[in-house]
Design a protein around this motif. Structure first.
Motif, PDB file in Angstrom:
ATOM      1  N   ARG A   1      64.138  -8.132  51.930  1.00  0.00           N
ATOM      2  CA  ARG A   1      64.386  -6.817  51.351  1.00  0.00           C
ATOM      3  C   ARG A   1      63.906  -6.728  49.921  1.00  0.00           C
ATOM      4  O   ARG A   1      63.556  -5.661  49.434  1.00  0.00           O
ATOM      5  CB  ARG A   1      65.878  -6.497  51.419  1.00  0.00           C
TER       6      ARG A   1
ATOM      7  N   HIS B   1      66.505  -5.586  44.254  1.00  0.00           N
ATOM      8  CA  HIS B   1      67.627  -5.528  45.178  1.00  0.00           C
ATOM      9  C   HIS B   1      68.254  -4.142  45.235  1.00  0.00           C
ATOM     10  O   HIS B   1      69.263  -3.946  45.907  1.00  0.00           O
ATOM     11  CB  HIS B   1      68.693  -6.543  44.783  1.00  0.00           C
TER      12      HIS B   1
ATOM     13  N   THR C   1      67.767   0.260  45.630  1.00  0.00           N
ATOM     14  CA  THR C   1      66.883   1.324  46.077  1.00  0.00           C
ATOM     15  C   THR C   1      66.428   2.127  44.864  1.00  0.00           C
ATOM     16  O   THR C   1      66.991   2.019  43.776  1.00  0.00           O
ATOM     17  CB  THR C   1      67.600   2.279  47.029  1.00  0.00           C
ATOM     18  N   ALA C   2      65.402   2.947  45.078  1.00  0.00           N
ATOM     19  CA  ALA C   2      64.883   3.759  43.983  1.00  0.00           C
ATOM     20  C   ALA C   2      65.987   4.596  43.362  1.00  0.00           C
ATOM     21  O   ALA C   2      66.103   4.717  42.139  1.00  0.00           O
ATOM     22  CB  ALA C   2      63.750   4.645  44.496  1.00  0.00           C
TER      23      ALA C   2
ATOM     24  N   GLU D   1      69.224   4.024  43.295  1.00  0.00           N
ATOM     25  CA  GLU D   1      70.144   3.193  42.518  1.00  0.00           C
ATOM     26  C   GLU D   1      69.521   2.788  41.192  1.00  0.00           C
ATOM     27  O   GLU D   1      70.183   2.722  40.166  1.00  0.00           O
ATOM     28  CB  GLU D   1      70.522   1.937  43.320  1.00  0.00           C
TER      29      GLU D   1
ATOM     30  N   ARG E   1      74.194   9.256  40.746  1.00  0.00           N
ATOM     31  CA  ARG E   1      73.215   9.459  41.815  1.00  0.00           C
ATOM     32  C   ARG E   1      72.714  10.889  41.836  1.00  0.00           C
ATOM     33  O   ARG E   1      71.529  11.138  42.096  1.00  0.00           O
ATOM     34  CB  ARG E   1      73.822   9.099  43.160  1.00  0.00           C
TER      35      ARG E   1
ATOM     36  N   GLY F   1      65.611   6.264  49.114  1.00  0.00           N
ATOM     37  CA  GLY F   1      66.270   5.157  49.791  1.00  0.00           C
ATOM     38  C   GLY F   1      65.417   3.910  49.892  1.00  0.00           C
ATOM     39  O   GLY F   1      65.860   2.906  50.452  1.00  0.00           O
ATOM     40  N   ARG F   2      64.226   3.929  49.319  1.00  0.00           N
ATOM     41  CA  ARG F   2      63.346   2.780  49.486  1.00  0.00           C
ATOM     42  C   ARG F   2      63.563   1.751  48.390  1.00  0.00           C
ATOM     43  O   ARG F   2      63.931   2.071  47.269  1.00  0.00           O
ATOM     44  CB  ARG F   2      61.887   3.216  49.420  1.00  0.00           C
ATOM     45  N   ARG F   3      63.211   0.493  48.761  1.00  0.00           N
ATOM     46  CA  ARG F   3      63.288  -0.558  47.758  1.00  0.00           C
ATOM     47  C   ARG F   3      61.912  -0.769  47.130  1.00  0.00           C
ATOM     48  O   ARG F   3      60.904  -0.441  47.735  1.00  0.00           O
ATOM     49  CB  ARG F   3      63.738  -1.859  48.415  1.00  0.00           C
TER      50      ARG F   3
ATOM     51  N   GLU G   1      58.841  -1.685  48.994  1.00  0.00           N
ATOM     52  CA  GLU G   1      58.237  -0.716  49.902  1.00  0.00           C
ATOM     53  C   GLU G   1      57.510   0.407  49.185  1.00  0.00           C
ATOM     54  O   GLU G   1      57.129   1.389  49.802  1.00  0.00           O
ATOM     55  CB  GLU G   1      59.342  -0.076  50.767  1.00  0.00           C
TER      56      GLU G   1
END
Lengths: 546, 366, 334
Positions: free
Chosen positions: A541, B104, B106-107, B109, B126, B143-145, B148
């Protein structure tokens, strides 16, 4: 005010030094003092006495044999997974590393069941490995046991020293595959090859489980089995004297072998970076060739690990010796025998030791990783790296010499032994991960309003989590497997599960040994595998290398 | 070029550096640097790699200690030799060269993080993060890390994060270094459009001259840890302070010529031919007529056809324009035409200059 | 009653005195059942038997904990020696598998004297001494694989040409029963220590434990060997293709002694444990796990009616055991 702050700044260094001294330096020092105090006469008696001298020779020969086999094997496997377009690469990688999850004792014992006289293959096909109980068997099994170590070191070397681009450049300049291997890859791999060779040699010298299972029954002893017999079997005080001389000799030999390569092993780096969609393949895939090689690797894994484990399962299930291992003859009596009495208590003890060692070494490894990055602490890193070279038997005997009077026969002395021996297992992954941690991540969090501690908690630790879990899993696994030191330090009520299994084997109860060994393996893998899976998922991840 | 004088409290400069010196790895990287960024300015810090651009940003952000000087952000002293406010309290928003997105999270966060540090609840943080993502057109990536996201997407997430603290000053470290040319264009447009908004005081560190000129209201040339020249983009492009500055800020040819400054124009004698061009000379070279000084000619200041003679050596067609490298008696000159190539290498052509700038040798530092 | 409080008072006193008398117990030759305590037992007896005996004892004496350390005789020996060296033996009770080892410990002063357990009177004289008492009988016999021809019928047969390289014997340094075997054969006129030379010349292999021998014979790595009758019998019962032969001139009987150490941490509990092993219930437990009990009144596993059983001269052997071991070592470990 500043005084207190200054002192606090030096506290981690002080703590690390104190622990290192207590756990490693004092025992080694006392060991050396005892040997020197005993004078040349005791050294002479210990090393040049016929039996002991023979043990030293045996140790060196077996180590040389193992290295000679395991190094090419590990290298070939690394080239296979890292340089060719082999199908099912990740599965192959997992399989190659699988022997690390199996305790060495189980490997040795199960080979005996599989390939020994009247073993599985002998019964099925009249094929047995000649000389399995003896040096040949020890070398073969230790090769299977330690090849993964060589594999890891060479694979890391392929990613960092002999990068794919260097090899591609050679291919583009007209070199064939073989030319590239000979003139580019192997020369560039010289450092990792030497390092891997040293590690293999040292690991084989300090091995105990395989020689005790495959060597002792045939009268072939090594330094480690001799030390064990001196402590366990002998009532004479002279035997202990011999044991401490052997212990110091082992330390010296290990230092000679490992000191030159210690630096290059400090940060092996990520072994399986694929670097881009083109991966690391250096030429067009030769379909037939690679599939054949992958097949050969799989066969090696089956023969090396799969068949022996199966033979051991059959031994555990077959209710009496000499009966054919068919379902009609199966029963669970051996499992009942194995779990009688001390096994359950030993299981609890082993689990508690492994968990405690895991957490303690995370703290120690983290502490040292932090300290060695400060100007005052650089030498600490080199001192800690000493622990990497310690042979298990020597650690145990040194601890007996140093602390036997107060801590002998307690579980504490076993715990200290684990701390000493496994320190590097926790330290190196943490240190390497800290090296690879981009400093901008913490800066970004500070610029976003986080204080030092918040940045540590919300950014640094989560990103380091895979390395932390990996370090814990390594220490946990090796603690559960550990036999060399535990067998020397265990008292009646502090036996670990590995020691109980060894005792069963020594008493000749093969069925119960097989049953308990099987349970130990399953429990170990069952406890460690989830940790590794979680780590793998986390790394995925976060886009970190496998 | 006018030095802006603050006339009211709203016009307190977002950044003021005075005599800033800083060491890195025992090397003096910043040496007595002075720089201001006004509350509505974008200042580009242009310099070659290793000049100290990143060091300057780190010193302003609080990641480095000063060995001398003072840094003020929005009027407040944040760093001196003896004392420094920790980074989390300096109210800067920083976009890092390699984006430094936390792998670790997401965008969403990541962008919400600064708001959380000021005490906002998770929901509030948020929500404000989502607004920022929408403004930058990347709401779909919430929601992407980072693993990605593409380079451009990562840069925008980093930008959104930097915006979310409502900082007094923005710091950009080589913002387009790892982006392809299309994305570079997008970034420059974005910066240009943001200039019209308030509260955009920014310091952009870059080694790309075109970018520095495109995004900033003023450009500071950084050499040997100090500002060698500070001016508007036109200032540094048309009137660089020396040859080094000229080469840094764009394509530059120098020829030898006899020049005479007459008001706003230059009378040039190049290999016997006379030409009058717009321009001037650096201060140290201004007195009357000068012999054989180095004269700067940018490609867009010269034209083909004219009294001067040259031979075409290299023809470079780059799409919107063609650059001809001419060999002349006075030196090598690059001439640009906004059209497809019409000469071959080896052709004899005439050329002329519309603008020139007389350089002197850079004076050695005392 | 009509007398009122004082009669009640006297009655109460009587009751209290009675209770106190019972609570104090009596101190006769028999040890009373202790309320709480602990026993540290060092033994080389097989795990199943020890567990059965210990759990019977613990359920009869709730509150008394038994800690068991179990190891083969050689390991037990080393353990005791190392404890002696570093400040004193920790065991309270030693339960060994052969009398030679026990005697050696007695001669080192490790066992206590001056007490005899209940039930010791029923133990035959050859099977006890002042400090230790036999608890069960072990028999050393020949085990061979079914179908092996010719079937060995005497110890001498093991050195015969037909079994060249196919015989295994246990290590007397590891297993007490093997040590006893060595002792017996060394004394037996037609054998002596030279018998071991013959065995060695005939290719006999030494293996650590008697159990290993049964497994090796069952699986075909050897044809015959010297082992405990118990191991051979239980393996055959479990289905292994082995058979036990009670050889001529006799199967060697060994007794398994138990004794209390010189300074046990809880003397009362230790004595109680020893007596429980020698009690009828204890002996029946031992017989139930497959061993021959020492008390003639308790029935044990069947012995073939035509089997000859011989008892070594333990007293004579006691003093010669370390010499014997050394001679054996020089033969078998060269």
């Amino acid at each position: 005010m500043t005084d207190a702050l200054d002192r606090a700044r030096h506290l981690p260094l002080a703590v690390s030094l104190v622990i290192l001294t207590g756990v490693v330096l004092i025992p080694l020092g006392r060991l050396g003092a005892e040997v020197v105090g005993g004078g040349w006469a005791s050294i002479d008696r210990a090393l040049f006495d016929r039996d002991a001298g023979r043990a030293v020779l045996h140790t060196v020969l077996v180590a040389a044999g193992t290295t000679a086999l395991a190094l090419p094997l590990g290298t070939a496997l690394a080239l296979l997974t890292e340089r060719s377009a082999v199908p099912a690469r990740s599965m192959l990688r997992f399989g190659i590393l699988l022997p690390l999850l199996v305790p060495a004792f189980v490997l040795g014992f199960s080979w005996g069941q599989a390939y020994g006289p009247s073993g599985l293959t002998d019964d099925l096909a009249s094929l047995a490995v000649p000389g399995l109980f003896g040096p040949i068997g020890i070398v073969l099994v230790q090769t299977v046991d330690t090849a993964p170590l060589a594999y890891l070191i060479i694979a890391a070397g392929l990613a960092t020293r002999s990068e794919p681009d260097l090899e591609r450049a050679a291919r583009a300049s007209g070199a064939s595959r073989l030319d590239v291997l000979r003139s580019i890859t192997l020369p560039l791999l010289r450092g990792p090859l030497v390092a891997a060779g040293a590690v293999l040699f040292a690991a084989s010298m300090e091995a105990f489980a395989v020689p005790v299972v495959l060597g002792v029954p045939a009268g072939f002893g090594t330094m480690t089995t001799r030390m064990y017999q001196a402590l366990q079997r002998s009532a004479e005080p002279a035997a202990f004297g011999e044991a401490i001389v052997l212990a110091l000799t082992l330390v010296v030999l290990a230092a000679i072998v490992l000191a030159p390569v210690e630096r290059s092993l400090r940060h092996p780096g990520s072994a399986t970076r694929t670097g881009g969609p083109e991966g690391s393949s250096v030429g067009p895939p030769r379909r037939s060739g690679t599939v054949l090689l992958a097949g050969a690797a799989t066969v090696y894994l089956l023969l090396g690990v799969g068949v022996p484990l199966m033979a051991m399962v059959l031994t555990a299930l077959t209710k009496a010796a000499g009966l054919a291992p068919i379902p009609a003859n199966w029963a669970l009596t051996h499992f009942a025998d194995a779990l009688r009495g001390s096994a359950i208590g030993a299981l609890g003890r082993s689990a508690a030791l492994a968990v405690a060692a895991g957490f303690a070494l995370l703290a120690l490894g983290g502490l040292v990783s932090w300290v060695e990055r400060r100007p005052m602490g650089r030498s600490l890193g080199s001192l800690v790296s000493l622990t990497f070279m310690l042979p298990g038997s020597a650690v145990a005997i040194a601890l007996i010499v140093a602390y036997g009077r107060w801590l002998g026969d307690t579980i504490a002395i076993i715990f200290i032994a684990y701390l000493a021996k496994f320190w590097t297992l926790a330290h190196r992954p943490l240190s390497g991960a800290l090296d690879r941690l981009p400093p901008d991540l913490e800066r970004a969090s500070r610029a976003s309003g986080a204080g030092r501690l918040t940045a540590l908690r919300t950014i640094t630790m989560p990103v380091l989590a895979p390395a932390i879990i990996g370090a814990f899993a390594l220490v946990f696994l090796f603690s559960l497997h550990e036999l060399t030191m535990s067998s020397l330090l265990a008292a009646p009520d502090t036996q670990t599960l590995a020691v109980v299994t060894l005792n069963l084997q020594q008493l000749g109860d093969r069925g119960a040994t097989a049953a308990l060994a099987l349970l130990v393996t399953v429990a170990t893998v069952g406890a460690t595998a989830p940790l590794l899976v979680v780590r793998h998922v986390m790394q995925r991840r976060m886009g970190q290398g496998a | 070029m006018r030095a802006g004088q603050p006339t009211s409290t709203e016009a307190v400069p977002a950044l003021r550096c005075r005599g800033v010196s800083a060491d890195y790895d025992e090397r003096r990287v910043l040496d007595g640097l002075d720089l201001d960024v006004g509350h509505d300015e974008v200042v580009a810090v242009l310099g070659p790699s290793g000049a100290g651009k990143t060091t300057l940003l780190y010193a302003i952000a609080g990641f480095l200690a000063l060995s001398a000087g003072e840094i003020r952000i929005a009027g407040r002293v944040v760093a001196t030799k003896d004392d420094a406010t920790p980074p989390e309290r300096r109210s800067v928003g920083m976009v890092f060269q390699h984006y430094a997105l936390w792998p670790h999270m997401t965008a969403l966060e990541i962008v919400a993080y600064p708001a959380r540090r000021t005490g906002a609840s998770r929901a509030e943080a948020r929500a404000s993060a989502m607004t920022l993502l929408e403004r930058l057109g990347i709401a779909g990536l919430a929601g992407r890390r980072p693993a990605e996201l593409s380079g451009g997407e990562q840069q925008r997430v980093g930008l959104a994060r930097a915006l979310n603290g409502d900082p007094k000053l923005h710091l950009f470290d080589e913002p387009t270094a790892h982006l392809d040319s299309a994305l570079r264009g997008v970034f420059r447009e974005e910066m240009a459009s943001r200039r019209r908004e308030t509260g955009v005081a920014s310091l952009v560190a870059t080694h790309d001259a075109a970018e520095a000129l495109a995004v900033s209201t003023r450009v500071a040339l950084l050499r040997d840890g100090a500002v060698a020249q500070l001016g508007s983009p036109r200032d540094v492009y048309e009137r660089p302070v020396d040859l080094w500055a000229a080469l840094l800020t764009g394509s530059a040819s120098t020829i030898t010529a006899h020049s005479e400054v007459v008001g706003d124009t230059l009378a040039l004698t190049i290999a016997g031919a006379h030409v009058v061009a717009a321009g001037g000379a650096v201060r140290s070279a201004r007195a009357g007529s000068l012999d054989s000084s180095a004269v700067l000619i940018r490609p867009d200041w010269a034209t083909l056809e004219g009294p001067l003679g040259g031979i075409v050596r290299v023809v470079r067609y780059e799409g919107p324009h063609t650059d001809y490298t001419l060999e002349t008696a006075a030196g090598s000159v690059i001439v640009r035409e906004l059209r497809a190539p019409r000469f071959e290498p080896g052709a004899r052509v005439g050329w002329s200059v519309q603008r020139a700038w007389v350089l002197a040798e850079p004076t050695p530092r005392p | 009653m009509r007398d009122g409080p004082h009669v009640l008072g006297r009655r109460a006193i009587a009751v209290v005195v009675l209770v106190v008398a019972v609570a104090c117990g009596d101190d006769g030759g028999a040890a009373g059942a202790p309320e709480t305590g602990s026993v540290r037992l060092y033994t080389s007896v097989s795990e199943e038997t020890v567990d059965a005996v210990v759990s019977a004892f613990e359920s009869n004496n709730p509150g008394v904990q038994v800690e068991v350390f179990r190891a083969a005789t050689g390991d037990l020996n080393a353990r005791i020696a190392s404890e002696e060296r570093s400040g004193g033996i920790e065991a309270d009770v030693i339960w060994a598998s052969d009398p030679l080892s026990m005697q050696a410990w007695d001669e080192q002063g490790l066992l206590s004297h001056g007490w005899t357990p209940d039930g010791a009177s029923e133990v035959a004289d050859p099977f006890k001494s002042e400090a230790f008492w036999g608890t069960r009988l072990l028999y050393m016999v020949i085990v061979h694989r079914k179908g092996v021809e010719p079937v060995p019928s005497s110890w001498r047969d093991l050195a015969a040409l037909e079994y060249r390289g196919l015989v295994e014997i246990p290590d007397p340094g590891f297993a007490g029963s093997a040590l006893a075997m060595l002792g017996y054969l060394a004394d037996e006129p037609s054998y002596g220590i030279d018998f071991y030379r013959d065995l060695k010349a005939n290719g006999a292999r030494q293996v650590a434990s008697p159990d290993d021998i049964v497994t090796d014979v069952a699986e075909g790595r050897a044809d015959a060997g010297i082992t405990l009758e118990f191991s051979g019998r239980t393996a055959a019962e479990a289905g292994s293709p082995v058979e036990v032969v009670w050889p001529e001139p006799g199967a060697v009987s060994i007794y398994s002694p138990i004794g209390i150490t010189a300074s046990p941490s809880d003397e009362e509990a230790a004595r109680s444990f020893v007596e429980s092993v020698l009690s009828v219930e204890g002996q029946e437990t031992i017989a139930a796990t497959g061993w021959a009990p020492i008390l003639p009144s308790v029935e044990g596993p069947p012995v073939p009616p035509d089997a000859t059983i011989v008892n070594p001269d333990w007293a004579g052997l006691f003093s010669r055991q370390s010499d014997l071991l050394e001679e054996y070592r020089s033969i078998f470990e060269g």
